[in-house]
Design a protein around this motif. Sequence first.
Motif, PDB file in Angstrom:
ATOM      1  N   LEU A  42       0.722  -1.117   0.090  1.00 40.47           N
ATOM      2  CA  LEU A  42       0.059  -0.093   0.112  1.00 40.47           C
ATOM      3  C   LEU A  42       0.698   1.222  -0.107  1.00 40.47           C
ATOM      4  CD1 LEU A  42      -2.706  -1.180   2.617  1.00 40.47           C
ATOM      5  CD2 LEU A  42      -2.914  -1.191   0.327  1.00 40.47           C
ATOM      6  N   SER A  43       0.396   2.019  -0.736  1.00 42.46           N
ATOM      7  CA  SER A  43       1.148   3.460  -0.844  1.00 42.46           C
ATOM      8  C   SER A  43       1.057   4.367   0.721  1.00 42.46           C
ATOM      9  CB  SER A  43       0.818   4.376  -1.936  1.00 42.46           C
ATOM     10  OG  SER A  43      -0.381   4.804  -1.584  1.00 42.46           O
ATOM     11  N   ILE A  44       2.037   5.217   0.779  1.00 35.73           N
ATOM     12  CA  ILE A  44       1.973   5.734   1.969  1.00 35.73           C
ATOM     13  C   ILE A  44       1.266   7.406   1.547  1.00 35.73           C
ATOM     14  CG2 ILE A  44       2.826   6.954   3.995  1.00 35.73           C
ATOM     15  CD1 ILE A  44       5.123   4.917   3.751  1.00 35.73           C
ATOM     16  N   PRO A  45      -0.022   7.403   2.145  1.00 33.14           N
ATOM     17  CA  PRO A  45      -0.847   8.721   1.851  1.00 33.14           C
ATOM     18  C   PRO A  45       0.000   9.851   2.569  1.00 33.14           C
ATOM     19  CG  PRO A  45      -2.466   7.196   2.831  1.00 33.14           C
ATOM     20  CD  PRO A  45      -0.916   6.626   2.962  1.00 33.14           C
ATOM     21  N   ARG A  46      -0.483  11.141   1.807  1.00 30.59           N
ATOM     22  CA  ARG A  46       0.233  12.380   2.312  1.00 30.59           C
ATOM     23  C   ARG A  46      -0.239  12.368   3.822  1.00 30.59           C
ATOM     24  NH1 ARG A  46      -2.396  16.900   4.013  1.00 30.59           N
ATOM     25  NH2 ARG A  46      -4.221  16.095   3.061  1.00 30.59           N
ATOM     26  N   GLU A  47       0.600  12.886   4.689  1.00 26.92           N
ATOM     27  CA  GLU A  47       0.250  12.949   6.316  1.00 26.92           C
ATOM     28  C   GLU A  47      -0.945  13.760   6.441  1.00 26.92           C
ATOM     29  OE1 GLU A  47       2.169  13.302  10.771  1.00 26.92           O
ATOM     30  OE2 GLU A  47       3.319  13.988   9.071  1.00 26.92           O
ATOM     31  N   PRO A  48      -2.079  13.411   7.082  1.00 27.60           N
ATOM     32  CA  PRO A  48      -3.105  14.206   7.212  1.00 27.60           C
ATOM     33  C   PRO A  48      -3.136  15.079   8.426  1.00 27.60           C
ATOM     34  CG  PRO A  48      -3.675  12.076   7.943  1.00 27.60           C
ATOM     35  CD  PRO A  48      -2.336  12.218   7.385  1.00 27.60           C
ATOM     36  N   TYR A  66     -10.257   8.655   5.673  1.00 29.67           N
ATOM     37  CA  TYR A  66      -8.999   9.029   5.047  1.00 29.67           C
ATOM     38  C   TYR A  66      -8.207   7.865   4.292  1.00 29.67           C
ATOM     39  CZ  TYR A  66      -4.666  11.429   3.828  1.00 29.67           C
ATOM     40  OH  TYR A  66      -3.500  11.836   3.041  1.00 29.67           O
ATOM     41  N   LEU A  67      -8.075   7.279   5.233  1.00 31.32           N
ATOM     42  CA  LEU A  67      -7.134   5.784   4.775  1.00 31.32           C
ATOM     43  C   LEU A  67      -7.781   5.011   3.706  1.00 31.32           C
ATOM     44  CD1 LEU A  67      -5.088   4.741   8.221  1.00 31.32           C
ATOM     45  CD2 LEU A  67      -4.329   5.784   5.858  1.00 31.32           C
ATOM     46  N   TRP A  68      -9.371   4.675   4.047  1.00 27.10           N
ATOM     47  CA  TRP A  68      -9.978   3.792   3.168  1.00 27.10           C
ATOM     48  C   TRP A  68     -10.124   4.670   1.945  1.00 27.10           C
ATOM     49  CZ3 TRP A  68     -12.019  -0.598   2.843  1.00 27.10           C
ATOM     50  CH2 TRP A  68     -12.829  -1.102   2.062  1.00 27.10           C
ATOM     51  N   ASP A  69     -10.289   6.019   1.711  1.00 26.18           N
ATOM     52  CA  ASP A  69     -10.224   6.483   0.483  1.00 26.18           C
ATOM     53  C   ASP A  69      -9.077   6.398  -0.307  1.00 26.18           C
ATOM     54  OD1 ASP A  69     -13.082   7.614   1.049  1.00 26.18           O
ATOM     55  OD2 ASP A  69     -12.426   9.316   1.618  1.00 26.18           O
ATOM     56  N   HIS A  70      -7.860   6.158   0.060  1.00 25.01           N
ATOM     57  CA  HIS A  70      -6.998   6.087  -0.291  1.00 25.01           C
ATOM     58  C   HIS A  70      -6.440   4.591  -0.672  1.00 25.01           C
ATOM     59  CE1 HIS A  70      -5.775  10.284   0.889  1.00 25.01           C
ATOM     60  NE2 HIS A  70      -4.751  10.110  -0.042  1.00 25.01           N
ATOM     61  N   LEU A 116      -7.818  -2.783  -1.034  1.00 25.75           N
ATOM     62  CA  LEU A 116      -8.099  -3.365   0.132  1.00 25.75           C
ATOM     63  C   LEU A 116      -9.400  -4.301  -0.330  1.00 25.75           C
ATOM     64  CD1 LEU A 116      -8.450  -0.614   2.985  1.00 25.75           C
ATOM     65  CD2 LEU A 116      -6.743  -2.506   2.424  1.00 25.75           C
ATOM     66  N   LYS A 117     -10.230  -3.747  -1.128  1.00 18.64           N
ATOM     67  CA  LYS A 117     -11.560  -4.404  -1.835  1.00 18.64           C
ATOM     68  C   LYS A 117     -10.985  -5.652  -2.623  1.00 18.64           C
ATOM     69  CE  LYS A 117     -14.865  -0.825  -1.686  1.00 18.64           C
ATOM     70  NZ  LYS A 117     -15.879  -0.135  -2.830  1.00 18.64           N
ATOM     71  N   GLY A 118     -10.018  -5.535  -3.481  1.00 17.84           N
ATOM     72  CA  GLY A 118      -9.128  -6.559  -4.083  1.00 17.84           C
ATOM     73  C   GLY A 118      -8.642  -7.786  -3.350  1.00 17.84           C
ATOM     74  N   ALA A 119      -8.397  -7.475  -2.121  1.00 13.92           N
ATOM     75  CA  ALA A 119      -7.730  -8.404  -1.088  1.00 13.92           C
ATOM     76  C   ALA A 119      -8.948  -8.973  -0.151  1.00 13.92           C
ATOM     77  CB  ALA A 119      -6.749  -7.681  -0.286  1.00 13.92           C
ATOM     78  N   GLY A 120     -10.329  -8.514  -0.610  1.00 19.16           N
ATOM     79  CA  GLY A 120     -11.331  -9.180   0.254  1.00 19.16           C
ATOM     80  C   GLY A 120     -11.406  -8.447   1.597  1.00 19.16           C
ATOM     81  N   ILE A 121     -11.216  -7.173   1.801  1.00 22.12           N
ATOM     82  CA  ILE A 121     -11.378  -6.466   2.928  1.00 22.12           C
ATOM     83  C   ILE A 121     -12.390  -5.670   2.802  1.00 22.12           C
ATOM     84  CG2 ILE A 121     -10.164  -4.690   4.657  1.00 22.12           C
ATOM     85  CD1 ILE A 121      -7.352  -6.388   4.033  1.00 22.12           C
ATOM     86  N   VAL A 170       1.579   3.997   9.444  1.00 21.23           N
ATOM     87  CA  VAL A 170       0.970   3.453   8.133  1.00 21.23           C
ATOM     88  C   VAL A 170       1.636   1.834   7.984  1.00 21.23           C
ATOM     89  CG1 VAL A 170       1.035   3.557   5.617  1.00 21.23           C
ATOM     90  CG2 VAL A 170       0.438   5.602   7.080  1.00 21.23           C
ATOM     91  N   LYS A 171       2.874   1.986   8.169  1.00 22.18           N
ATOM     92  CA  LYS A 171       3.575   0.511   8.049  1.00 22.18           C
ATOM     93  C   LYS A 171       3.167  -0.660   9.046  1.00 22.18           C
ATOM     94  CE  LYS A 171       6.228   1.096   4.559  1.00 22.18           C
ATOM     95  NZ  LYS A 171       5.865   0.472   3.332  1.00 22.18           N
ATOM     96  N   ARG A 172       2.836   0.146  10.326  1.00 21.71           N
ATOM     97  CA  ARG A 172       1.962  -0.872  11.295  1.00 21.71           C
ATOM     98  C   ARG A 172       0.653  -1.399  10.757  1.00 21.71           C
ATOM     99  NH1 ARG A 172       3.725   1.634  17.196  1.00 21.71           N
ATOM    100  NH2 ARG A 172       6.166   1.336  16.733  1.00 21.71           N
TER     101      ARG A 172
END
Length: 109
Positions: free
Chosen positions: A3-9, A48-52, A57-62, A93-95
Amino acid sequence: MGLSIPREPVELKELIKDVRRRLIREGSKESIDYDSLSVWSFNSLPKYLWDHWKDELKGAGITWQIFLKVLKLHTIDVIEWALRDSLSWEGLVKRIETSIENYSRGKRW
């Protein structure tokens, strides 16, 4: 998963801090409950994270619901990032990504 690291909000971080300040003012004493309540207020960080990440995530069944369960495991990490400034955005984000990978691999939900 990669997963990419989105801009820090930073605006969400400030919102979380502001909610915490208001809760302390209204409650007039420190409470451990305020930290958790603050980071989960309005579900702003999960949204915020879901939008990114939603396509991956959906592709992985989440689903959104599973995503929230995974994030709940990281409440203390979000507190460390948003309220204590003792965890970097990238570290947070990595965790979260590691947990997503662990739970998507084994489909243990």
